[in-house]
Design an enzyme around this catalytic site. Structure first.
Site, PDB file in Angstrom:
ATOM      1  N   LYS A 203       0.840  -1.202   0.000  1.00 64.75           N
ATOM      2  CA  LYS A 203       0.000   0.000   0.000  1.00 64.75           C
ATOM      3  C   LYS A 203       0.875   1.253   0.000  1.00 64.75           C
ATOM      4  O   LYS A 203       0.693   2.168  -0.773  1.00 64.75           O
ATOM      5  CB  LYS A 203      -0.925  -0.030   1.216  1.00 64.75           C
ATOM      6  CG  LYS A 203      -1.869   1.135   1.299  1.00 64.75           C
ATOM      7  CD  LYS A 203      -2.831   0.991   2.475  1.00 64.75           C
ATOM      8  CE  LYS A 203      -3.666   2.248   2.624  1.00 64.75           C
ATOM      9  NZ  LYS A 203      -4.591   2.187   3.758  1.00 64.75           N
ATOM     10  N   GLU A 209      10.490  -4.563   4.708  1.00 62.07           N
ATOM     11  CA  GLU A 209      10.649  -5.951   4.264  1.00 62.07           C
ATOM     12  C   GLU A 209      10.373  -6.086   2.773  1.00 62.07           C
ATOM     13  O   GLU A 209      11.120  -6.717   2.028  1.00 62.07           O
ATOM     14  CB  GLU A 209       9.672  -6.868   5.029  1.00 62.07           C
ATOM     15  CG  GLU A 209       9.930  -6.976   6.519  1.00 62.07           C
ATOM     16  CD  GLU A 209       9.207  -5.914   7.335  1.00 62.07           C
ATOM     17  OE1 GLU A 209       8.914  -4.825   6.796  1.00 62.07           O
ATOM     18  OE2 GLU A 209       8.945  -6.186   8.519  1.00 62.07           O
ATOM     19  N   GLY A 263      -4.981  -2.058   5.018  1.00 61.13           N
ATOM     20  CA  GLY A 263      -4.124  -3.162   4.560  1.00 61.13           C
ATOM     21  C   GLY A 263      -4.765  -4.524   4.755  1.00 61.13           C
ATOM     22  O   GLY A 263      -4.816  -5.349   3.837  1.00 61.13           O
ATOM     23  N   ARG A 264      -5.293  -4.784   5.958  1.00 63.87           N
ATOM     24  CA  ARG A 264      -5.841  -6.115   6.239  1.00 63.87           C
ATOM     25  C   ARG A 264      -7.213  -6.319   5.614  1.00 63.87           C
ATOM     26  O   ARG A 264      -7.814  -7.378   5.777  1.00 63.87           O
ATOM     27  CB  ARG A 264      -5.850  -6.362   7.745  1.00 63.87           C
ATOM     28  CG  ARG A 264      -6.498  -5.260   8.551  1.00 63.87           C
ATOM     29  CD  ARG A 264      -6.114  -5.330  10.031  1.00 63.87           C
ATOM     30  NE  ARG A 264      -6.627  -4.188  10.789  1.00 63.87           N
ATOM     31  CZ  ARG A 264      -5.998  -3.033  10.899  1.00 63.87           C
ATOM     32  NH1 ARG A 264      -4.857  -2.824  10.271  1.00 63.87           N
ATOM     33  NH2 ARG A 264      -6.519  -2.064  11.618  1.00 63.87           N
ATOM     34  N   GLU A 349      -4.742  -6.910  14.793  1.00 64.28           N
ATOM     35  CA  GLU A 349      -4.292  -5.582  14.358  1.00 64.28           C
ATOM     36  C   GLU A 349      -5.468  -4.597  14.394  1.00 64.28           C
ATOM     37  O   GLU A 349      -5.275  -3.402  14.585  1.00 64.28           O
ATOM     38  CB  GLU A 349      -3.670  -5.648  12.952  1.00 64.28           C
ATOM     39  CG  GLU A 349      -2.711  -4.497  12.683  1.00 64.28           C
ATOM     40  CD  GLU A 349      -1.945  -4.628  11.364  1.00 64.28           C
ATOM     41  OE1 GLU A 349      -2.569  -4.482  10.301  1.00 64.28           O
ATOM     42  OE2 GLU A 349      -0.729  -4.861  11.387  1.00 64.28           O
ATOM     43  N   HIS A 380      -3.443 -33.125  17.812  1.00 66.55           N
ATOM     44  CA  HIS A 380      -2.266 -33.881  18.260  1.00 66.55           C
ATOM     45  C   HIS A 380      -1.166 -32.953  18.742  1.00 66.55           C
ATOM     46  O   HIS A 380      -0.003 -33.361  18.850  1.00 66.55           O
ATOM     47  CB  HIS A 380      -1.772 -34.778  17.127  1.00 66.55           C
ATOM     48  CG  HIS A 380      -2.791 -35.803  16.739  1.00 66.55           C
ATOM     49  ND1 HIS A 380      -2.913 -37.012  17.382  1.00 66.55           N
ATOM     50  CD2 HIS A 380      -3.792 -35.755  15.822  1.00 66.55           C
ATOM     51  CE1 HIS A 380      -3.916 -37.682  16.847  1.00 66.55           C
ATOM     52  NE2 HIS A 380      -4.476 -36.941  15.907  1.00 66.55           N
ATOM     53  N   LYS A 493       8.963  -0.550  14.582  1.00 63.74           N
ATOM     54  CA  LYS A 493       9.577  -0.161  13.306  1.00 63.74           C
ATOM     55  C   LYS A 493      10.625   0.931  13.547  1.00 63.74           C
ATOM     56  O   LYS A 493      11.717   0.902  12.986  1.00 63.74           O
ATOM     57  CB  LYS A 493       8.510   0.389  12.350  1.00 63.74           C
ATOM     58  CG  LYS A 493       7.627  -0.664  11.711  1.00 63.74           C
ATOM     59  CD  LYS A 493       6.721  -0.023  10.656  1.00 63.74           C
ATOM     60  CE  LYS A 493       5.603  -0.943  10.264  1.00 63.74           C
ATOM     61  NZ  LYS A 493       4.622  -0.355   9.361  1.00 63.74           N
TER      62      LYS A 493
HETATM   63  O1  F6P Z   1       3.133  -2.866   9.823  1.00 64.77           O
HETATM   64  C1  F6P Z   1       1.792  -3.178   9.670  1.00 64.77           C
HETATM   65  C2  F6P Z   1       1.315  -2.868   8.294  1.00 64.77           C
HETATM   66  O2  F6P Z   1       1.202  -1.509   8.116  1.00 64.77           O
HETATM   67  C3  F6P Z   1      -0.002  -3.571   8.012  1.00 64.77           C
HETATM   68  O3  F6P Z   1      -1.082  -2.907   8.512  1.00 64.77           O
HETATM   69  C4  F6P Z   1       0.050  -3.700   6.540  1.00 64.77           C
HETATM   70  O4  F6P Z   1      -0.885  -4.632   6.068  1.00 64.77           O
HETATM   71  C5  F6P Z   1       1.471  -4.117   6.327  1.00 64.77           C
HETATM   72  O5  F6P Z   1       2.199  -3.373   7.295  1.00 64.77           O
HETATM   73  C6  F6P Z   1       2.030  -3.908   4.952  1.00 64.77           C
HETATM   74  O6  F6P Z   1       1.984  -2.570   4.579  1.00 64.77           O
HETATM   75  P1  F6P Z   1       2.182  -2.127   3.073  1.00 64.77           P
HETATM   76  O7  F6P Z   1       1.084  -2.716   2.267  1.00 64.77           O
HETATM   77  O8  F6P Z   1       2.168  -0.636   3.071  1.00 64.77           O
HETATM   78  O9  F6P Z   1       3.515  -2.656   2.612  1.00 64.77           O
END
Ligand code: F6P
Length: 528
Positions: A203, A209, A263-264, A349, A380, A493
């Site tokens: 987004k 990452e 995002g979610r 979240e 199990h 972060k």
């Molecule tokens: O760190 C949490 C978050 O902001 C989530 O809410 C989101 O889904 C995820 O990181 C990834 O964010 P982006 O789509 O901006 O890479």
């Protein structure tokens, strides 16, 4: 909130019925299942195995009324600014289209833009799957690497895992999320750069990452085919046009979405492109249609029969009035094995918050700790604690009546297990029944819901995900919190940013705490 009339009445009611035994309630009332179950569109929710009576449900519905659940629900569908801390609407429902018209925010239509992006996604999907859209060296794409994390990963990965048919796959879709180099290296190891399409889903297009993984994969593509190949192999799904262009992705291969998509809650947007690439366009449309069906259910069916509302109210009862702060998600279907991870983000979240919309302390427990595994694997592993641990963990069992295979024997066993588990949690076993052996006693009286799906296809998957989205939203309304922000991820972060230099230069800052300093020293010493 805990001083509100309905809340107080529920507290008093909970105190009155501390000795309620579910097994006795079932014995006394042959209609208990009929009384405490509801169904819609091939889904049945049995919530009778909770420590509830009709009075409990009446009071919970009163609480929903007092908290104006219906008005807040309508406000969400009307595109009002529900996410007050970020001044945004939460209009993911607009992504799946409306039964009765278009969606808008502040009078501005959003549905036209949604439809336009969907049309571009469809054309792109068909081009890649049909072999007309090819890589830089003219070869047909055989593999897709989808890079993204959190909401830009879990939903698509879950849907692809659930709905893929390995027998008829024309494209292999792989997901990379973790910044851990093992993830990217292990995925690239078996891929041919010339036939691999890279989808960067973010987004913000700034997530550490995702950008690190995207940069590594870009170096791989460049190393093998040269820098010019990047534009022919990279696609972006994002709201950040400038950053996408700066990365070297061409405008035609950027699929946008909007800040009003959390995002979610984003798998229905451009973020869902890997789903369409993996399954084809019709299943992606069916996913949207299934969610739309649940949206219509949520917005029109009375609270007492409304599936997401019922699921939310039972959760409120178990968390706030029974003191159970966990929730096990137990899908008895291997295809749903990523559902617990997806719901972990969706729920934790969204509702892992301690202050209300206006910034005051909530004063009650909020979202549960969510975990789970597909059945029967979990049986199990951790069910020992569910049955005999001192803490009570409410569970959502999910069963699918008709499997996607013809192995009747397997499915009979799977279904007998799911029914046995909720029955065992409810019934328990007394000391007398255990022949006086305390190790074999089960307390019983432990709450669970069972959700039965008639079958599992893309449409049902859409319904299932939207069911939980709305459940989480209703709980957030009742607690008075903002379910659509996630400030709780910020501090970690920031500190990671500060610790990157000491890690990469192998210097230990003098000002840090002794634990962090000690860990840094050890890591620096042990790193080769
Ligand atoms: O760190 C949490 C978050 O902001 C989530 O809410 C989101 O889904 C995820 O990181 C990834 O964010 P982006 O789509 O901006 O890479």
């Amino acid at each position: 909130m805990s001083q509100s009339p309905a809340w107080k009445a529920l507290s008093a009611h909970a105190a009155d019925q501390q000795r309620l035994v579910m097994a006795d309630l079932f014995a006394a009332d042959s209609q208990r299942f009929a009384r405490f179950s509801a169904s819609a569109a091939g889904m049945l929710l049995d919530y009778s195995k909770n420590r509830i009576t009709t009075r409990t449900m009446d009071l919970l519905c009163e609480l929903a009324g007092e908290r104006e659940v219906e008005a807040r629900r309508d406000a969400m569908f009307a595109g009002e600014i529900l996410n007050s801390t970020e001044q945004r609407a939460a209009l993911h429902v607009a992504l799946r289209g409306g039964a009765d018209g278009d969606y808008s925010i502040d009078g501005d239509d959003v549905s036209t833009a949604v439809t336009a992006v969907l049309a571009r996604m469809q054309a792109f999907t068909n081009g890649v799957r049909g072999g007309e859209t090819v890589g830089a060296t003219g070869k047909r794409f055989t593999d897709v690497v989808a890079i993204g994390i959190g909401g830009s990963h879990l939903g698509p990965e879950m849907a692809v895992t659930a709905l893929r048919n390995p027998a008829s796959e024309s494209l292999n879709v792989h997901f990379i999320a973790n910044v851990d180099g093992h993830d990217v290296l292990h995925k690239l190891m078996h891929l041919n750069a010339e036939t691999t399409l890279i989808v960067v889903a973010s987004k913000t297009f700034t997530t550490q990452e995702t950008m690190t993984n995207a940069t590594t994969v870009k170096a791989w593509i460049t190393h093998i085919m040269g820098a010019d190949a990047v534009a022919g192999h990279f696609v972006a799904l994002s709201t950040n046009t400038e950053a996408v262009a700066a990365f070297g992705i061409k405008a035609e291969w950027m699929f946008p979405f909007w800040d009003w998509v959390g995002g979610r809650y984003s798998l229905w947007s451009a973020i869902g492109l890997p789903i369409a690439l993996a399954l084809g366009w019709p299943p992606f449309e069916a996913l949207l249609a299934g969610a739309r069906e649940m949206d219509n259910h949520f917005r029109t069916v009375p609270l007492a029969e409304n599936l997401p509302v019922l699921l939310a109210l039972i959760g409120i009862w178990n968390i706030n009035f029974q003191g159970h702060d966990c929730l096990a998600i137990l899908p008895y279907d291997e295809r749903l094995k990523r559902l617990p991870a997806f719901l972990q983000q969706l729920d934790m979240e969204s509702n892992g918050k301690s202050v209300t919309q206006s910034g005051e302390a909530v004063g009650t427990a909020t979202g549960p700790v969510v975990f789970g595994e597909p059945g029967t694997n979990g049986q199990h592993a951790f069910y020992q604690l569910l049955h005999q641990g001192p803490q009570v963990v409410p569970a959502d069992f999910i069963a699918v009546a008709n499997p996607g295979h013809g192995l009747k024997d397997h499915h009979d066993q799977l279904l007998s297990n799911v029914l046995a588990q909720s029955r065992a949690l409810m019934l328990g076993r007394t000391l007398a029944e255990a022949d006086g052996n305390p190790h074999r006693v089960f307390a019983g009286n432990r709450p669970s819901n069972t959700l039965v799906l008639e079958h599992l296809d893309a449409h049902m998957m859409g319904q299932l995900i939207a069911l939980y989205e709305h459940k989480v939203f209703v709980q957030g309304i009742i607690w008075g919190i903002n379910s659509f922000d996630q400030w709780g991820v910020e501090l970690g972060k920031e500190l990671a940013g500060q610790l990157l230099a000491p890690i990469s230069t192998r210097q230990v800052p003098k000002t840090t705490d002794s634990s962090t300093a000690g860990l840094l020293h050890t890591i620096n010493e042990w790193r080769k």
